[in-house]
Write a protein that holds these residues in place. Structure first.
Motif, short mmCIF file in Angstrom:
data_model
loop_
_atom_site.label_atom_id
_atom_site.label_comp_id
_atom_site.label_asym_id
_atom_site.label_seq_id
_atom_site.Cartn_x
_atom_site.Cartn_y
_atom_site.Cartn_z
N THR A 164 -8.95 31.18 31.31
CA THR A 164 -9.90 31.77 30.36
C THR A 164 -10.35 30.73 29.34
OG1 THR A 164 -8.79 33.88 30.61
CG2 THR A 164 -10.21 33.63 28.68
N GLN A 165 -9.38 29.97 28.88
CA GLN A 165 -9.68 28.94 27.89
C GLN A 165 -10.68 27.94 28.48
OE1 GLN A 165 -6.25 26.68 26.78
NE2 GLN A 165 -6.97 26.42 24.68
N ALA A 166 -10.46 27.60 29.74
CA ALA A 166 -11.36 26.64 30.39
C ALA A 166 -12.76 27.22 30.49
CB ALA A 166 -10.83 26.28 31.77
N ARG A 167 -12.84 28.51 30.81
CA ARG A 167 -14.17 29.14 30.94
C ARG A 167 -14.90 29.14 29.61
NH1 ARG A 167 -12.40 33.45 33.72
NH2 ARG A 167 -13.09 34.99 32.20
N MET A 168 -14.15 29.46 28.56
CA MET A 168 -14.77 29.47 27.22
C MET A 168 -15.33 28.09 26.91
SD MET A 168 -12.54 31.61 24.51
CE MET A 168 -10.87 31.55 25.02
N ARG A 169 -14.47 27.11 27.16
CA ARG A 169 -14.86 25.74 26.83
C ARG A 169 -16.09 25.31 27.63
NH1 ARG A 169 -12.55 21.35 24.11
NH2 ARG A 169 -10.86 22.59 23.25
N GLU A 194 -18.44 27.18 28.89
CA GLU A 194 -19.68 27.82 28.40
C GLU A 194 -20.10 27.24 27.05
OE1 GLU A 194 -21.91 29.57 29.96
OE2 GLU A 194 -20.60 29.38 31.70
N LEU A 195 -19.13 26.91 26.23
CA LEU A 195 -19.48 26.34 24.93
C LEU A 195 -20.08 24.94 25.09
CD1 LEU A 195 -16.50 27.68 22.82
CD2 LEU A 195 -18.92 28.28 22.55
N TYR A 196 -19.59 24.19 26.08
CA TYR A 196 -20.22 22.89 26.35
C TYR A 196 -21.68 23.09 26.74
CZ TYR A 196 -15.98 20.01 26.21
OH TYR A 196 -14.86 19.34 25.81
N ARG A 197 -21.87 24.08 27.61
CA ARG A 197 -23.25 24.35 28.05
C ARG A 197 -24.13 24.72 26.86
NH1 ARG A 197 -23.81 27.05 33.66
NH2 ARG A 197 -25.40 28.23 32.57
N MET A 198 -23.57 25.61 26.03
CA MET A 198 -24.33 26.04 24.85
C MET A 198 -24.68 24.83 23.99
SD MET A 198 -22.97 28.14 21.56
CE MET A 198 -22.22 26.66 20.91
N SER A 199 -23.67 24.02 23.73
CA SER A 199 -23.87 22.90 22.83
C SER A 199 -24.88 21.90 23.41
CB SER A 199 -22.53 22.22 22.57
OG SER A 199 -22.68 21.20 21.63
N ALA A 200 -24.83 21.75 24.72
CA ALA A 200 -25.79 20.85 25.35
C ALA A 200 -27.20 21.42 25.24
CB ALA A 200 -25.41 20.63 26.81
#
Ligand SMILES: *Cc1c(COP(=O)(O)O)cnc(C)c1O
Length: 676
Positions: free
Chosen positions: A65-70, A72-78
């Protein structure tokens, strides 16, 4: 003109900065208060132990789950790298800039606590701050805010200027039609209190026209008189019966159409200038008042409401026996930053009030409201024009100075902290001169009719902690209140605080305005420049016309091609943009003939090429497309290589102009092509 060093020093600590220069400070603050929040949680019943065990963090599911959050957040930030660089002096587009660090940190941190400012129960701390923000703003505008002042102002935050404008109409409407409901309700239950109200006569003796033309304060006084008389003469049951009858006759019960039909009242008009924000048209629709009743008053050569035309429209309404709900003055138009003569509008109101024709006065200061801080001394007094003018070349003109001083004569004001308050969205504000208006709004039984003692006739401030009762919105972010509150605390709304920062933006606009002449010399023989309306504040619009071109459509195609280079398109990286601006249009439809003539002459355009063409396919001939610059970045007067960003902007604009001239696509098939 450059900015004094001391002023540039002054702004250094306030923002994260164009190159995130203050990132360490921001990081330190966020980490410190994030930890502080964590300890707060940990210390709420520490005896309970942990619900998320230390070991749980090593379980496969947890890690996935933690990996999934991370991920998606990378995608968002990009993806957000394609966001608009509002923070940079190369951004001179819309009404937004960098965020003041105190408000930004307050917002981020308060979001962890997630208070809901709809009511005190969900926001024991931030709701009070919101009311204090209302008082800070009211004080800046010159309203009285002491609890025993009469009238006593109040204000609160909204999602933005749009909702604050709706609220202005909603408040004024509830007061405007109250007198008629009061009279009908009394007649229905066979009660006739008297003498009451400003004319000190029986309620039944007021004509509908008189009741429609009471001021806000007079309507409040009338209501109080009636309550007082009835309380003295009638038992509580009878009083309750009367109160219910009044409620049933109100516009809020009957609906607009129902009320106007039942009471034989014409829908009221709202008067705004042609350069008003489009939220006024939306508001007329939302409140069921109809855009046909929104009257557009012409503007003068400074893009300010033309008072002679306002007088004509008021005369017309008076002659036709149609009431005017509000005249709205703009303190900083969205397209030009120009300032309506609020003092003259208020004089007009006073003169007509004296002969029994009254209307609400609202000031839409969504953009310019915070500039009042430039005029307000820390002790609350209003600075003389000469004193203010010391820091500037043109600002403030006499009209602008008087307009800002006269804002306190309005019934209510809209102002947007998320514009010149440099705080995160969403943060607009509605400020009202007389807080007793909330009694006309509340969903509960009217306060003044609560059968309490006389002292309770005026709503106490604590009452406002049921905020949701008195405003259009429901759940709303306490974090926004914290952001605005903390910002106002560290950067007070006066000439030593926020006023210093905003003064820099006005100076930048003056420097830009002054530089147009030199730019015109550089562009001699290639493009004609025209500033259609001399700026009143920190917005500047610029029209560009190729030298020998006489066709409005061709000028528009040319200007659009120039603008295309400074537009954020969402598809391509913003980093390839040298500068980012915005545009606006002068519409043939709404621009007064003399103004059209003046601007067309300045640009050497043939007046016959600007027309209202029903069959103009590209709609390129019914308006003038112009560049619009919002100069709210404090670093515009500084820049790389010891030249200001304004100088850099001109270098770049001249290059772009030459490119577009050379491409020639703007000439098109119609209009008079320019000789190269
Ligand atoms: C921006 C603006 C509004 C609307 O405010 P929002 O915060 O965008 O809802 C209304 N009036 C004026 C004069 C404005 O400049």
């Amino acid at each position: 003109m450059s900015a004094p060093e001391s002023e540039l020093d002054f702004v250094q600590p306030w923002f994260l900065g164009p190159a995130a220069e203050n990132d360490r400070m921001l990081e330190e603050l966020v980490v410190e208060f994030l930890r502080d929040h964590a300890y707060w949680r940990r210390n709420f019943h520490p005896e309970d132990g942990l619900r998320i065990s230390v070991g749980a963090r090593h379980a496969q599911g947890f890690l996935d789950t933690q990996a999934r959050m991370r991920q998606e957040l990378y995608r968002m930030s990009a993806a957000l790298k394609r966001a608009v660089p509002f923070f940079h002096p190369r951004y001179v587009g819309h009404m937004t800039g960098d965020l003041l660090i105190p408000g930004l940190v307050a917002k981020l941190i308060t979001t962890l606590y997630n208070p809901n400012n709809v009511s005190e129960e969900a926001a024991p701390v931030t709701l009070e701050w919101e009311l204090q923000v209302g008082e800070q703003l009211a004080r800046m505008f010159g309203y009285a805010v002491d609890d025993d002042a009469e009238p006593c102002a109040w204000g609160h935050l909204t999602s933005g200027g749009t909702v604050a404008n709706y609220e202005a109409l909603w408040n004024l409407r509830s007061v405007k039609f109250y007198g008629i409901a009061l009279q009908s309700g009394a007649a229905r239950v066979g009660i006739d209190p008297g003498p009451v109200g400003p004319a000190a006569k029986p309620l039944s003796a007021y004509t509908p026209w008189e009741l429609l033309n009471l001021s806000v304060d007079d309507t409040i006084a009338l209501r109080r008189d009636v309550a007082r008389a009835l309380r003295a003469d009638h038992p509580p049951e009878r009083f309750a019966e009367f109160a219910a009858a009044v409620r049933a006759e109100r516009i809020e019960s009957l609906g607009t159409a129902g009320f106007f039909m039942k009471h034989g009242v014409e829908p009221p008009r709202v008067l705004v200038s042609t350069s008003a924000h489009y939220s006024w048209a939306k508001g007329m629709k939302v409140l069921g008042l109809g855009t046909a009743n929104l009257v557009h008053v012409a503007v003068d050569d400074r893009m300010r409401m033309a008072v002679p035309h306002l007088r004509e429209e008021l005369d017309r309404a008076e002659d036709e026996g149609v009431s005017v709900l509000a005249v709205v003055g703009m303190l900083g138009t969205t397209e030009f930053g120009t300032v309506d003569p609020i003092h003259e509008i208020a004089d007009e109101r006073d003169a007509r009030r004296a002969r029994g024709f009254d209307f609400g006065l609202h000031v839409d200061a969504a953009w310019g409201g915070y500039l009042t801080s430039v005029f307000r001394r820390p002790d609350g007094s209003f600075r003389e024009r000469d004193e203010v003018a010391e820091g500037f070349r043109y600002f403030p003109s006499d009209t602008v100075h008087r307009a800002f001083e006269a804002v306190s004569r309005a019934d209510s004001i809209t102002v947007d902290p998320h514009k010149m308050g440099y705080v995160p969205y969403p943060a607009g504000a509605f400020v009202a001169r007389n807080r007793e208006v909330v009694d006309f709004i509340t969903q509960e039984a009217a306060y003044v009719f609560d059968l309490g003692d006389e002292e309770q006739e005026r709503p106490r401030r604590e009452k406002l902690h049921n905020l949701g009762q008195y405003i259009l919105e429901g759940s709303k972010p306490g974090a926004s209140a914290a952001a605005v509150y903390v910002t106002h605390r560290v950067l007070p709304l006066d000439s030593d605080g926020l006023g210093r920062l905003l003064g820099l933006t006005v100076r930048a606009c003056e420097a830009f305005y002054d530089s147009v002449e030199a730019a015109q010399e550089r562009l001699e023989g290639r493009v004609r420049l025209c500033v259609p309306f001399q700026p009143d504040s920190n917005l500047l619009c610029l029209a560009l016309n190729p030298w020998n071109n006489t066709s409005a459509a061709a000028m528009n195609r040319f200007s659009r091609a120039v603008f295309a280079r400074m537009r954020v398109d969402g598809e391509r990286p913003v980093q390839i943009k040298t500068f980012i601006g915005s545009y606006t249009s002068l519409l043939k439809k709404t621009l007064p003939g003399d103004q059209t003539h003046r601007i067309l002459t300045g640009l050497r355009l043939d007046p016959d090429t600007l027309r209202l063409l029903p069959a103009d396919p590209g709609r390129e001939a019914d308006h003038l497309f112009i560049l619009r610059h919002t100069l709210m970045n404090p670093w515009l007067l500084a820049g790389p290589d010891d030249r200001s960003y304004i100088d850099h902007y001109w270098d770049w604009l001249v290059e772009v102009i030459d490119e577009v001239l050379a491409e020639g696509g703007w000439r098109g098939g119609t209009g008079a092509p320019a000789a190269p």
